[in-house]
Design a protein around this motif. Structure first.
Motif, mmCIF file in Angstrom:
data_model
loop_
_atom_site.group_PDB
_atom_site.id
_atom_site.type_symbol
_atom_site.label_atom_id
_atom_site.label_comp_id
_atom_site.label_asym_id
_atom_site.label_seq_id
_atom_site.Cartn_x
_atom_site.Cartn_y
_atom_site.Cartn_z
ATOM 1 N N VAL A 143 0.861 -1.167 0.051
ATOM 2 C CA VAL A 143 0.119 -0.015 0.037
ATOM 3 C C VAL A 143 0.759 1.222 -0.071
ATOM 4 N N PHE A 144 1.884 1.299 0.858
ATOM 5 C CA PHE A 144 2.697 2.343 0.764
ATOM 6 C C PHE A 144 3.585 2.803 -0.316
ATOM 7 N N PHE A 145 3.979 1.560 -0.887
ATOM 8 C CA PHE A 145 4.807 1.324 -2.047
ATOM 9 C C PHE A 145 3.998 2.132 -3.333
ATOM 10 N N GLU A 146 2.721 1.850 -3.272
ATOM 11 C CA GLU A 146 1.890 2.402 -4.414
ATOM 12 C C GLU A 146 1.141 3.773 -4.172
ATOM 13 N N VAL A 147 1.086 4.197 -2.730
ATOM 14 C CA VAL A 147 0.902 5.409 -2.485
ATOM 15 C C VAL A 147 1.711 6.581 -2.957
ATOM 16 N N ILE A 148 2.829 6.149 -2.733
ATOM 17 C CA ILE A 148 4.142 7.222 -3.069
ATOM 18 C C ILE A 148 3.859 7.744 -4.519
ATOM 19 N N LEU A 149 3.268 6.858 -5.296
ATOM 20 C CA LEU A 149 3.104 6.979 -6.745
ATOM 21 C C LEU A 149 2.447 8.546 -7.039
ATOM 22 N N LEU A 172 3.678 6.676 -14.418
ATOM 23 C CA LEU A 172 2.534 6.111 -13.654
ATOM 24 C C LEU A 172 2.207 4.656 -14.248
ATOM 25 N N LEU A 173 2.203 4.669 -15.389
ATOM 26 C CA LEU A 173 1.942 3.334 -16.274
ATOM 27 C C LEU A 173 2.789 2.370 -15.966
ATOM 28 N N TYR A 174 3.991 2.497 -16.183
ATOM 29 C CA TYR A 174 4.885 1.605 -15.819
ATOM 30 C C TYR A 174 4.986 1.082 -14.319
ATOM 31 N N SER A 175 4.775 2.057 -13.264
ATOM 32 C CA SER A 175 4.719 1.931 -11.975
ATOM 33 C C SER A 175 3.527 0.939 -11.491
ATOM 34 N N GLY A 179 3.202 -2.571 -9.947
ATOM 35 C CA GLY A 179 2.296 -2.741 -8.868
ATOM 36 C C GLY A 179 1.370 -3.866 -9.209
ATOM 37 N N LEU A 180 0.663 -4.033 -10.328
ATOM 38 C CA LEU A 180 -0.147 -5.284 -10.178
ATOM 39 C C LEU A 180 0.507 -6.821 -10.123
ATOM 40 N N ILE A 181 1.840 -6.653 -10.719
ATOM 41 C CA ILE A 181 2.574 -7.933 -10.657
ATOM 42 C C ILE A 181 2.843 -8.207 -9.289
ATOM 43 N N MET A 182 3.362 -7.122 -8.506
ATOM 44 C CA MET A 182 3.678 -7.135 -6.910
ATOM 45 C C MET A 182 2.423 -7.773 -6.199
ATOM 46 N N LEU A 183 1.161 -7.002 -6.878
ATOM 47 C CA LEU A 183 -0.114 -7.314 -5.942
ATOM 48 C C LEU A 183 -0.304 -9.054 -6.024
ATOM 49 N N ALA A 184 -0.024 -9.538 -7.251
ATOM 50 C CA ALA A 184 -0.263 -10.971 -7.463
ATOM 51 C C ALA A 184 0.571 -11.976 -6.587
ATOM 52 N N ALA A 185 1.831 -11.140 -6.333
ATOM 53 C CA ALA A 185 2.645 -12.135 -5.629
ATOM 54 C C ALA A 185 2.266 -11.929 -4.120
ATOM 55 N N VAL A 186 1.867 -10.892 -3.668
ATOM 56 C CA VAL A 186 1.612 -10.592 -2.456
ATOM 57 C C VAL A 186 0.308 -11.500 -2.075
ATOM 58 N N ILE A 229 10.795 -3.445 -12.640
ATOM 59 C CA ILE A 229 10.239 -2.366 -13.290
ATOM 60 C C ILE A 229 10.433 -0.910 -12.599
ATOM 61 N N LYS A 230 10.196 -1.159 -11.070
ATOM 62 C CA LYS A 230 10.077 0.002 -10.139
ATOM 63 C C LYS A 230 11.323 0.536 -9.710
ATOM 64 N N ALA A 231 12.316 -0.230 -9.823
ATOM 65 C CA ALA A 231 13.888 0.089 -9.633
ATOM 66 C C ALA A 231 14.343 1.124 -10.110
ATOM 67 N N PRO A 232 14.647 1.148 -11.851
ATOM 68 C CA PRO A 232 14.144 0.061 -12.545
ATOM 69 C C PRO A 232 15.550 -0.305 -13.028
#
Length: 266
Positions: A143-149, A172-175, A179-186, A229-232
């Motif tokens: 949640v925090f990682f996505e909120v900082i977007l 925003l689109l890349y992030s 984030g969607l990939i990370m959510l699936a892993a979470v 993707i996020k690092a990137p």
């Protein structure tokens, strides 16, 4: 003392106060933002002094139920690495505010955006950074990682250079895709935990949980792609030159701090 919660509240409160100040007094907005950032730095120094270097495990630990039905908690704590990252952010933000003192005045002069809005976004971004570095609940971290977007998108898109719209949307689109990939892993981690009769996002519990080799590799791949993707990392790095070039200088500094430090720490 609940240092980590205090360090979350101070910049959030500062962002709210600065955003509500009259747009006709940009100097007051700057001074107020700097004051809150210095208070944040002072509490961070106190936390560093209180940190026990010889103690193992996480310190300044707090845990409260958030979404109890799904085992989600407000759970924060720091080890030595997280402590250094939070301290770095606390030191960096006042420096960025001072360096950005006159940076967005020209943008504000056009009437398109206010000076206070920019400084409020910087403080909001700092709160998100503390949350990312301190989270011990995987869902809370997400949640925090996505909120900082959100504040970074507006910093680039509202106060950036001539190609700010293109750069902010690409960022925003890349992030969001990462984030969607990370959510699936979470979610995958949560499903695995339910098979062990727990159903939790607690990082410490998950770290000690046995996971079959195939599932473990699949979850690792999900987090790796998300952070790549996020690092990137190459070949997902193309958003960073555009975002870094178009962001105001202060925003570019925090962009590097947030994304290149937050991804490895996660």
């Amino acid at each position: 003392m609940p240092f980590l919660t205090i360090l979350l509240i101070i910049p959030l409160a500062g962002a709210l106060v600065v955003a509500l100040l009259p747009k006709t007094n940009p100097l007051l907005a700057k001074q107020t933002a700097l004051f809150f950032s210095l208070v944040e730095f002072a509490f961070t120094v106190a936390m560093v002094i209180d940190f026990k270097k010889n103690r193992t495990g996480y310190q300044f630990f707090q845990r409260y139920d958030w979404i109890k039905a799904f085992g989600v908690h407000y759970e924060v704590g720091v080890d030595g690495i997280a402590l250094v990252l939070i301290a770095l952010a606390a030191l960096l933000v006042p420096v960025v505010l001072i360096a950005s003192w006159d940076e967005v005045d020209d943008v504000a002069a056009t009437g398109r955006r206010s000076v206070g809005g920019y400084f409020a976004l910087i403080l909001a971004l700092q709160a998100g950074m503390v949350g990312v570095f301190a989270s011990l609940d995987v869902f809370l971290f997400y949640v925090f990682f996505e909120v900082i977007l959100i504040p970074m998108y507006f910093i680039i898109g509202s106060y950036g250079g001539p190609q700010r719209a293109y750069a902010s949307v690409k960022f925003l689109l890349y992030s969001l895709f990462g984030g969607l990939i990370m959510l699936a892993a979470v979610i995958g981690l949560y499903v695995v935990s339910t098979h062990h009769g727990v159903g939790t996002f607690d990082f410490v519990t998950l770290r000690g949980m046995p996971i079959s080799g195939g599932v473990e590799k699949l979850l690792f791949l999900g987090f790796f792609l998300a952070f790549a993707i996020k690092a990137p990392l190459f070949p997902f790095h193309t958003w960073l030159p555009d975002a870094g070039a178009e962001a105001p200088i202060g925003g570019a500094v925090l962009l590097v701090e947030c994304w290149t430090r937050s991804a490895p720490s996660g």
